[in-house]
Design an enzyme around this catalytic site. Structure first.
Site, PDB file in Angstrom:
ATOM      1  N   TYR A 140      -5.493   4.213   6.770  1.00 24.03           N
ATOM      2  CA  TYR A 140      -4.539   3.142   6.435  1.00 24.03           C
ATOM      3  C   TYR A 140      -5.259   2.053   5.652  1.00 24.03           C
ATOM      4  CZ  TYR A 140      -0.685  -0.194   7.314  1.00 24.03           C
ATOM      5  OH  TYR A 140       0.356  -1.084   7.197  1.00 24.03           O
ATOM      6  N   LYS A 166      -2.341   5.981   3.884  1.00 17.79           N
ATOM      7  CA  LYS A 166      -1.187   5.077   3.768  1.00 17.79           C
ATOM      8  C   LYS A 166      -1.705   3.917   2.966  1.00 17.79           C
ATOM      9  CE  LYS A 166       1.470   1.983   6.848  1.00 17.79           C
ATOM     10  NZ  LYS A 166       2.221   1.276   5.841  1.00 17.79           N
TER      11      LYS A 166
END
Ligand code: MN9
Length: 308
Positions: A140, A166
């Protein structure tokens, strides 16, 4: 047991909000109702206990409880990604093992934050968590926790089990570059809701973010429009979404998302302190503003506005 593999992860994936009751306790009943609502809207997956899910405001045991409830409610209908990020590797590994045992399909984590950890320490963090289970890991990348640069993502991608990122950063040319350099099956999820169209146009496989809890219909339209090369439609829907996002992010948008779901009849409860919630009077002011936005931007296809 996981039911889906990393190649099943794509599309519009709300970073699921976590409903709390007025005393700030996790509210299982409201959680189940929100999940059911989102599935009925056709979302393609759910991302649990991330920043939108107020994961950092919960104890590890509470985070585990959220995962258990959502896995039970979803019952294999869509893939689930569990965010296990924490400052300490040991905590994250414990959450990761629990998530695997409970039946999620993938893990995700922000880099360890607050202290400025060295590049090697961050690499070791991802390596240790990823090796602790058989689940795919989605790194992330988010400014709040310290962005990891392209070269770092590239290095993490060499860890067996790291399957994607992400990407909540705005330099979207990097999405294209990642696909070119790391391979088309390295998954990229665009994380800035206000740039969903851009992320998808640059090759992202899907979207993970906050506002997909509130208006998934707009983003499912954007996702489908980009797939069928209808840039005009995608732009129209992104403009509509952004009018709402720009208004909501001037305040605590997590509370606004919860309140607005509640106005629609999906009681999403409250945020945990220190995030503020809004009083009835304040919510009436918001409703008036939303009605004005609806009129001004001709937002005729947004479910929560139509329910006002
Ligand atoms: O990546 C979310 N980012 C943060 C997920 O939580 C910082 C986004 O979904 C934003 O909330 C959204 C609004 O700025 O794009």
């Amino acid at each position: 047991m996981a039911k889906f593999s990393d190649s099943d992860l794509r599309g519009v994936i709300p970073a699921l909000i976590t409903p709390f009751d007025a005393q700030e306790n996790f509210d299982e009943k409201r959680m189940r109702a929100v999940v059911e609502h989102l599935l009925s809207k056709g979302v393609h997956g759910l991302y649990l206990t991330g920043s939108t899910g107020e994961g950092f405001l919960m104890t590890p045991d509470e985070r585990k409880q959220v995962v258990e409830v959502v896995v039970d409610q979803v019952a294999g209908r869509v893939p689930l990604i569990s965010h296990v990020g924490a400052i300490g590797t040991k905590v994250s590994i414990d959450l990761a093992k629990h998530a695997e045992k409970t039946g999620v399909d993938a893990l995700s984590s922000v880099p360890p934050f607050y202290w400025k950890f060295s590049d090697d320490s961050v690499y070791n963090y991802y390596n240790d968590i990823t090796q602790s289970t058989a689940l795919p890991m989605i790194v992330y990348n988010i400014a709040l926790a310290g962005l990891v640069g392209f070269e770092q993502v590239k290095r993490f991608s060499t860890i067996e089990g790291v399957k994607g990122v992400k990407y909540t950063a705005t330099a979207h040319f990097e999405i294209m570059r990642m696909k070119e350099e790391l391979g088309d099956d390295f998954l990229v999820f665009s994380g800035c809701d206000e740039m969903a169209m851009s992320g998808l146009s640059f090759g992202a496989d899907g979207l993970i973010g906050s506002f997909y809890n509130l208006m998934p219909e707009l983003f499912i339209s954007i996702y489908e429009a980009i797939k069928s090369n209808d840039l005009k439609l995608a732009e129209k829907k992104q403009r509509e979404a952004n009018a709402i996002i720009m208004y909501a992010t001037q305040q605590n948008h997590l509370a606004i998302i919860k309140h607005a779901l509640t106005w629609m009849g999906v009681d999403a409860g409250f945020c945990r302190n220190p995030f503020p919630n809004y009083s009835r009077a304040e919510q009436e002011v918001m409703k008036t503003s939303f009605r004005m936005l609806k009129e001004k931007h001709r937002l005729t296809d947004v479910d929560f506005l139509n329910a006002l």
